[in-house]
Design an enzyme around this catalytic site. Sequence first.
Site, PDB file in Angstrom:
ATOM      1  CE  LYS B  86      81.496 -47.818  48.592  1.00  0.00           C
ATOM      2  NZ  LYS B  86      82.909 -48.216  48.418  1.00  0.00           N
ATOM      3  CB  SER B 161      84.766 -46.816  51.624  1.00  0.00           C
ATOM      4  OG  SER B 161      84.766 -47.439  50.347  1.00  0.00           O
ATOM      5  CB  SER B 185      86.624 -49.848  49.733  1.00  0.00           C
ATOM      6  OG  SER B 185      87.259 -48.720  50.285  1.00  0.00           O
TER       7      SER B 185
END
Lengths: 103, 497
Positions: B86, B161, B185
């Site tokens: 990420k 997210s 997330s």
Amino acid sequence: MTQHLTESDVRGIAEYVRIGMTEDEVAQMTVDLNAIIDSLAPITEYDLEGVEPTFHPIGALTNVMCEDLERGSFTQEVALLNAPKQQDGCFLIPSVLGDGGDR
Amino acid sequence: MAAVGKPFGAMSIAEIQAGLAAKEFTAAEVASATISRIERDDAQMHAFLELTADMAADAAAKVDAAIAAGTFAEAGPLAGVPVGFKDNMNLLDTHTTCSSNMLANYVSPYTATCVEYALHAGALPMGKLNMDEFAFGSSTETSAFGPTLNPWDFQRVPGGSSGGSAAAVAAGLVPVALGSDTGGSIRQPASFCGIVGVKPTYGVVSRYGVVAFGSSLDQVGPFARSVEDAALALNAISGFDERDCTSQRADVDFTANLAEGVQGMRIGVVPAFMEADGLTEEVRARVAEAAQKLEGLGATLVDIELPNAKAAMSAYYVLGPCEAFSNLARFDSVRYGYCDPGHADLGAQYEASRAKGFGPEARRRIMLGSYLLSAGVYDTYYYPAQQVRTLITQDYDRAFQQVDCILTPVSPRTAFKFGEIGDPTQMYLSDMFTISINIAGNGGMSVPVGLGADTQLPVGVQLISPAFKDVNMFRAAAALESVYGPAPVAPQFAKED
């Protein structure tokens, strides 16, 4: 919807958090924040008399001391690598003491 | 390329490592073929923001050298496995943007511990993955660089997210990706994309080098298509780190009891959650079915109550923005980050840089956090939210006296369409079943249990474990996987080369 914040309040917060806003943005932000704060109402309606707060999931955080050993850290060059502006090995900002000096 | 039809990114860790050990292909081939496939197949989906082909080749060379030297067994649990990170995780010499214009040009001068541990375990770093800006969102729509599309249906969001991480794994571009979870997330995008996503107990994985959102809530974890691969990845990235003062010494093998089955396990079900407003019938049905399957495998289902869970949402939307407001104060346009040019006054430079650098949701959360922490308001929201945190934690403590883990929905619905949810307070409801776990700090994971009857999109169930007993949820997850099978690659990406 309850008016928790006025546009004037929002302007004040924007100044405090250093985010520039146009008048249109202030108006929209005021609507958005009031709606979000409304949705937080359950937290104000709880009977919390005598309940201790938990500020952190790891409750018993204790200070940890490490060995006093010399270790590497960023060089000045690396620390400045992402600086938008630099001069003579320093971060460069606009003059804060009136007019003058290098920009 | 090797004589296998299946792309490496669609293989399991065991398949890749067996192929490497048998010299059917080399790690160099794994790295280069995976980069090529991402370049080709991710062009429209947009899971990756940056590819790290050279780093992958270097890491692969080390794995190949170990194979040649006969020391592959010591090369690490992720040796030769393509992994994506990420984009809030620092990796030396890569951009770490948090999908924000604020950090569009930021180049990491160091590597986050979780990334370092993955690389130390032999992972091949493929690149950095798209996300909601600074992890503020549940859809990846707030990325300043454009959204990631759901690999099951490009009209829909992948969740967020960590949407890029979930999409990349679900599309079979990589077997493993890392994400972070502050309110759901990892688990919600795993559910939306039909894969396994793990938020371990707070403190299991170091947060050092992961750009902070809510420091008392953030936790890093893996995405994978099987429970075993997720456990192997978590084994690799977990462990004590003296650079994170909340990192815990928990020497756990997360694969230890995957084969045990659930015979004798007590699994909690929360009737109030199953009747919650907003929970769609197709999700409710799948979650109820998963509970029955576990019962069929020998687990005992126990109705439990989490009476304060209904306050978790508002507590989270107090605590999260307050911590974010504090963490995002560091972006000053001076040391790093976007600097708006042409200002003769420092204050004006701050205001213009932060106005243009942060997107709308980041600005909202900073403003909200500032308001909630202001004098007079603090006592109305922030302090009570921390008291509610105590109640929520006590709820879980009580529940875990009766059960070994808890089964709930992950998200009230399957993946929604782009633009379908415009109101921020509606978007926040996406996390209604996941956020109380971040508030209490224990472990939670999403496990795929087939498709919803109405939307034909993936549904995940959430398994929740007591703090530092993450092995409990892995055990139940493995049992579910024995019924439903490992997560499939999303159909339109499942074509073999």
